[in-house]
Design a protein around this motif. Structure first.
Motif: not given
Length: 433
Positions: A201, A203, A221-223, A190, A213-215
């Protein structure tokens, strides 16, 4: 209403057409003598700036620099250009930190984003004060070296990405909550850079980036998914190993001559930080040693067009900043905390004039003064005047409209809503307009 429909009205003025002809020919000339424009006020000035900058971007095929006198004016002109369909960004002034105190790097990241956009030609105009434009910053080559693009599918081991983030000045934490931080948990990294409104984030599947992904930094939490991420340094002043050695050598020289115990204690703390290879919050004090040669915003432009809104006022703003830095310098030198030969942090007034003369500069002033006796490519005077506040005095407005019509002018009235426009139409019809 689209602001561009309003600003384009300046094109009805033949003086503006003559100005554009001069702008094009002056840009193609080897001398590129400056152009002076005066007589603009209020909405006429705003319309001129928007349309002139738009044309200048097309003529030069590169971003335009706009110099203004205050930070408030920088924001106003940036908003004006943006609302008129010009992709404009503001280059803020950065406060130098000479002491070992924790400071936010938010302005650094905003400035770095602007410089990155400039390098790629991703904007139409940059709006800045003279002091911000003249302040020393990261060299173009160094920013290019420290800029990264990461995409899904890239082969980049998570441990290597972590090392890169440290190199870029990111602080390692357990949980990312604010800009300039990163964390790693196995195959997940992150980080929160300055180029997006949310942290990212990443992975991994082995050494391959499998998902990004943005979180939400609060819920973690991932968005939404993102395909690629641009990474810039976490701070504007990045200390390389070679620069750290230069800083340490300067600190040692200062320690060998200092007499004041308070100053000695401070220098010893600075030396300890430099020797331990940890982040130094006092690095601005050693800026001339970190980035040797003195690079400014002007060095990110090549053959370009520059607009100066208020020639003398912009110069006065730079003079005040120069005096402020001079006082800081004298205080530090008196305490034995800085070497005189490494105490230049911005362009001088003469160097500022030299930067303006190296490009095609358009000086915009309300009155004919401001440009002195400089040789010009053209001098253009507009006949505009600020309007009064009519309030509910319809009679005064109608009297002025009669005067405009008698003088042969066409008048455009802008209303805040449809109801106001319909009400004015009824008043005008009652008076035969």
């Amino acid at each position: 209403m689209n602001m561009q429909k309003i600003t384009r009205l300046i094109r009805c003025d033949s003086e503006f057409s003559d100005f554009l002809d001069c702008l094009g020919s002056a840009f193609d000339s080897e001398d590129q003598l400056p152009i002076a424009v005066n007589g603009l006020t209020g909405g006429a000035e705003s319309a001129f700036i928007a349309e002139a900058v738009r044309e200048a971007r097309g003529i030069s095929s590169s971003p335009v620099l706009v110099i203004v006198e205050t930070e408030a004016e920088r924001q106003r002109v940036t908003d004006l250009l943006s609302s008129a369909g010009v992709k404009a960004v503001g280059y803020k002034k950065r406060d130098l930190v000479f002491y070992n105190i924790r400071a936010s790097h938010d302005v650094d990241r905003e400035r770095l984003s602007v410089l990155s956009m400039l390098m790629k030609g991703d904007c139409d105009a940059v709006v800045s004060t003279a002091s911000a434009a003249c302040s020393f910053t990261i060299p173009k080559s160094e920013l290019a070296r420290l800029s990264l693009h990461i995409r899904i599918g890239d082969l980049l081991p998570p441990e290597e990405l972590s090392e890169l983030l440290v190199t870029l000045g990111f602080a390692r934490v357990d949980t990312v909550e604010s800009r300039g931080q990163f964390s790693r948990r196995g195959g997940i990294v992150d980080f929160f850079g300055g180029e997006s409104e949310s942290p990212v984030r990443i992975e991994f599947f082995g050494d391959e980036i499998d998902r990004m992904s943005y979180f939400d930094p609060l819920s973690q939490r991932s968005e939404s998914v993102c395909e690629e991420v641009k990474l810039l340094p976490a701070a504007e002043v990045m200390v390389s190993p070679a620069a750290r050695e230069r800083m340490l050598a300067s600190c040692q020289r200062l320690l060998s001559t200092v007499n004041d115990e308070t100053a000695r204690t401070r220098l010893e703390r600075e030396r300890a930080v430099l020797q331990s290879d940890i982040s130094s919050d006092f690095r601005d004090k050693y800026l001339p040693l970190i980035y040797q040669g003195g690079f400014s915003l002007f060095d990110y432009f090549e053959k370009n067009i520059c607009f100066v809104l208020g020639t003398n006022n912009c110069l006065e703003e730079l003079k005040k900043y120069t005096e402020y830095i001079k006082n800081e310098n004298e205080s530090l030198q008196k305490e034995g905390l800085i070497e005189e030969k490494y105490s230049k942090f911005h362009l001088t007034e003469e160097e500022y004039r030299g930067k303006l003369s190296s490009c095609l500069t358009v000086h915009i002033n309300s009155f004919s003064g401001g440009v002195g006796a400089m040789k010009l490519s053209g001098l253009f005077g507009f006949r505009s005047r600020p309007t009064v506040s009519y309030g509910d005095n319809i009679a005064m407005l109608i009297e002025d409209l009669y005067g405009f019509r008698k003088a042969g002018y066409r008048t455009v009235l802008l209303c805040e809503n449809r109801a106001s426009a319909e009400s004015l139409c009824e008043d005008f019809a009652a008076h035969g307009i």
